[in-house]
Motif scaffolding. Structure first.
Motif, mmCIF file in Angstrom:
data_model
loop_
_atom_site.group_PDB
_atom_site.id
_atom_site.type_symbol
_atom_site.label_atom_id
_atom_site.label_comp_id
_atom_site.label_asym_id
_atom_site.label_seq_id
_atom_site.Cartn_x
_atom_site.Cartn_y
_atom_site.Cartn_z
ATOM 1 N N LEU A 1 -13.550 -7.877 5.812
ATOM 2 C CA LEU A 1 -12.143 -8.144 5.549
ATOM 3 C C LEU A 1 -11.603 -7.059 4.629
ATOM 4 O O LEU A 1 -12.283 -6.626 3.686
ATOM 5 C CB LEU A 1 -11.962 -9.529 4.908
ATOM 6 N N PHE A 2 -10.390 -6.636 4.942
ATOM 7 C CA PHE A 2 -9.780 -5.522 4.235
ATOM 8 C C PHE A 2 -8.369 -5.895 3.810
ATOM 9 O O PHE A 2 -7.630 -6.548 4.563
ATOM 10 C CB PHE A 2 -9.692 -4.289 5.152
ATOM 11 N N TRP A 3 -7.983 -5.477 2.628
ATOM 12 C CA TRP A 3 -6.593 -5.552 2.193
ATOM 13 C C TRP A 3 -6.052 -4.124 2.106
ATOM 14 O O TRP A 3 -6.644 -3.257 1.447
ATOM 15 C CB TRP A 3 -6.475 -6.226 0.829
ATOM 16 N N TYR A 4 -4.929 -3.905 2.788
ATOM 17 C CA TYR A 4 -4.235 -2.616 2.763
ATOM 18 C C TYR A 4 -2.813 -2.836 2.265
ATOM 19 O O TYR A 4 -2.233 -3.910 2.425
ATOM 20 C CB TYR A 4 -4.162 -1.994 4.168
ATOM 21 N N ARG A 5 -2.252 -1.784 1.707
ATOM 22 C CA ARG A 5 -0.845 -1.785 1.280
ATOM 23 C C ARG A 5 -0.157 -0.620 1.994
ATOM 24 O O ARG A 5 -0.716 0.480 2.063
ATOM 25 C CB ARG A 5 -0.753 -1.615 -0.236
#
Lengths: 114, 111
Positions: free
Chosen positions: A32-36
């Motif tokens: 799982l990845f969080w990107y902005r």
């Protein structure tokens, strides 16, 4: 499959308030990845979890940002206190470890800090 | 610092033409490369992946990879107005299952 589910879709908050973004990855995906995403900087990786364990958080801007993944089906990204420069679209993505596939992105949360 | 470079565009092509989108990357050991399409206000969606030097075709899309030159490209044949979007080049980082994205090239296909 419902895909990667993010909530809320839009968030408007005042500077100094706490913001919590939520993500449910695709069942069976173990990364799982969080990107902005901003116009100026494009898509930036904030943090990466594998099997619920944070592996790389070098992209987290500062201590105001924190992320958790208490189980395989849920993750949160928290900003406390929020600042106007945090305004962006925040995407959560998940993937299988298979090299054939890239990420599947959620619909994103558009955060506006006023 | 790993970098992925793309021309921001916009790249304007007439309907039916071939659109050519280019990308260069700095990490010489990268092995996996992806093209994502992002419509305005939407999330990126994967359209192509390529791992070996040469061409890979999928319908109207062809991805090309040259590892020696650290260059990836995407060709869109018979471009349609519905192809108008921003195309993001992404490179999988060695060691981790993370992607570094370019800032994208906006493609405009005029009827």
């Amino acid at each position: 499959d419902a895909g990667v589910i993010q909530s809320p879709r839009h968030e408007v908050t005042e500077m100094g308030q706490e913001v919590t973004l939520r993500c449910k990855p695709i069942s069976g995906h173990n990364s799982l990845f969080w990107y902005r995403q901003t116009m100026m900087r494009g898509l930036e990786l904030l943090i990466y979890f594998n099997n619920n364990v944070p592996i790389d958080d070098s992209g987290m801007p500062e201590d105001r940002f924190s992320a958790k993944m208490p189980n395989a089906s849920f993750s949160t990204l928290k900003i406390q206190p929020s600042e106007p420069r945090d305004s962006a679209v925040y995407f959560c993505a998940s993937s299988r470890p298979d090299r054939v596939y890239g990420y599947t992105f959620g619909s994103g949360t558009r955060l506006t800090v006023v | 610092q790993k970098e992925v470079e793309q021309n921001s565009g916009p790249l304007s092509v007439p309907e039916g033409a071939i659109a050519s989108l280019n990308c260069t990357y700095s990490d010489r050991v990268s092995q996996s490369f992806f093209w994502y399409r992002q419509y305005s206000g939407k999330s990126p969606e994967l359209i192509m992946s390529i791992y070996s030097n040469g061409d890979k075709e999928d319908g109207r899309f062809t991805a090309q990879l040259n590892k020696a030159s650290q260059y990836v490209s995407l060709l869109i044949r018979d471009s349609q107005p519905s192809d108008s979007a921003t195309y993001l080049c992404a490179v999988k980082n060695s060691g981790y299952s993370t992607l570094t994205f370019g800032k994208g090239t906006m493609l405009l296909v005029s009827p």
